[in-house]
Design an enzyme around this catalytic site. Structure first.
Site, short mmCIF file in Angstrom:
data_model
loop_
_atom_site.label_atom_id
_atom_site.label_comp_id
_atom_site.label_asym_id
_atom_site.label_seq_id
_atom_site.Cartn_x
_atom_site.Cartn_y
_atom_site.Cartn_z
N VAL A 12 15.47 65.83 9.75
CA VAL A 12 14.78 64.46 9.62
C VAL A 12 15.73 63.56 8.62
O VAL A 12 15.96 62.37 9.09
CB VAL A 12 13.38 64.53 8.99
CG1 VAL A 12 12.69 63.19 8.74
CG2 VAL A 12 12.54 65.28 10.22
N ASN A 120 5.73 67.05 4.59
CA ASN A 120 4.30 67.55 4.74
C ASN A 120 3.60 68.23 3.73
O ASN A 120 4.45 69.18 3.38
CB ASN A 120 3.96 68.10 6.18
CG ASN A 120 4.00 66.85 7.32
OD1 ASN A 120 3.28 65.86 6.91
ND2 ASN A 120 4.74 66.86 8.23
N HIS A 175 -2.64 62.27 7.94
CA HIS A 175 -1.66 62.72 9.01
C HIS A 175 -1.85 64.36 9.40
O HIS A 175 -1.12 65.30 9.04
CB HIS A 175 -0.26 62.78 8.56
CG HIS A 175 1.00 62.76 9.41
ND1 HIS A 175 0.89 62.31 10.82
CD2 HIS A 175 2.04 63.52 9.43
CE1 HIS A 175 1.96 62.67 11.38
NE2 HIS A 175 2.79 63.52 10.48
#
Length: 307
Positions: A12, A120, A175
């Site tokens: 990412v 996350n 999320h």
């Protein structure tokens, strides 16, 4: 913007650096990673695309936190990735430990920056970053809803065969599996989705959106998604750097909005030069509010684990 820092040079982080460099959104992009050579290698690889892609951004990478000194925006992508079958909450304990160390570096090396959390579970880690820095909530926010809404729009395009340029979607909440796709605020060039699809198709898209990341993880096995998250980050960064004042779903600290406080959740926000400049509070109907509160309860439970 003069300097953007990306902490975490994994898939990412590297994709984000590439997208930001191609868009010339900063004069300098610094990558930081604890793995020897990872950040430097990623920076050099991207730098060598500059003559072909036509950008002037300069990229540097290192294991030394000093590489992020003076950054105006810090993007945090570092953390333990999910494996197939894991939820975002399953990586919470380890990633909180990683985040705490990162925040120490950021407050020392880039005390005037804004922080965009991507790691996350992003809602909980955004809250933690805000708590650890003590900064105004305009300076600490997270990425989730832009990605979720993009996934939903992509699924609508695949279902209908219509152009993604005309599809606008909105996703609120945490999320995770309890995210809240907002059908009332989604449509195709202003026309509600039900004009193009039956309810079964819409329900399939909602479920696929909620499990979009897990679907990619299950297919790839060895990695989670990285191109779509990086594109979502780029959209948020562009809004801030160019002061576009775009309304984008953003993980923000709530202080009474949506009848919630002391929690970070995905809600529509105005993003501009000031960071998260304003929360846009929608008038939710009973069903939407119930779904939002269910999502909020899951995020709250994870936050409470940290106290």
């Amino acid at each position: 913007m003069l300097k953007i820092a990306i902490i975490g040079a994994g898939r990412v982080g590297e994709s984000t650096a590439q997208f930001l460099a191609e868009s010339d959104l900063a004069r300098e992009i610094a990558l930081l990673d604890v793995r020897e050579g990872a950040a430097a290698g990623a920076a050099l690889d991207i730098q060598e695309t500059a003559p072909l892609l036509g950008f002037d951004a300069r990229l540097i990478g290192d294991t030394d936190p000093g590489v992020i000194a003076g950054a105006e925006l810090v993007i945090i992508t570092a953390g333990l990735p999910r494996k197939p079958g894991m939820s975002r909450s399953d990586v919470l304990d380890k990633n909180v430990e990683i985040l705490d160390s990162i925040i120490t570096d950021v407050t020392r090396e880039a005390p005037d920056s804004r922080i965009l959390v991507v790691s996350n579970p992003v809602d909980v880690l955004t809250y933690r970053a805000w708590e650890k820095t003590g900064w105004d909530r305009s300076r600490v926010f997270g990425q989730a809803g832009v990605l979720d809404a993009s996934r939903m729009a992509a699924f609508v395009a695949l279902e209908t065969g219509l152009s993604t340029r005309d599809i606008h979607t909105l996703v609120l909440g945490g999320h995770g599996d309890a995210m809240v796709p907002m059908l009332r605020y989604s449509g195709i060039n202003g026309i509600p989705l039900h004009h193009f699809m039956d309810q079964d198709a819409i329900d399939r898209i909602v479920e696929r959106t909620r499990h979009g990341g897990a679907e990619i993880l299950a297919l790839k096995q060895t990695s989670s998604a990285y191109d779509a998250p990086a594109a979502a980050i780029k959209a948020m960064v562009e809004a801030i750097v160019l002061d576009r004042r775009r309304v984008l779903p953003t993980v923000a600290l709530l202080n009474g909005e949506y009848r919630a406080s002391d929690v970070a959740m995905g809600v529509p926000c105005v993003l501009g030069a000031g960071g998260m400049e304003r929360i846009v509070e929608l008038d939710l109907n009973a069903a939407e509010h119930e779904a939002f509160m269910t999502s909020l309860a899951g995020v709250k439970a994870d936050i409470d684990r940290l106290k």
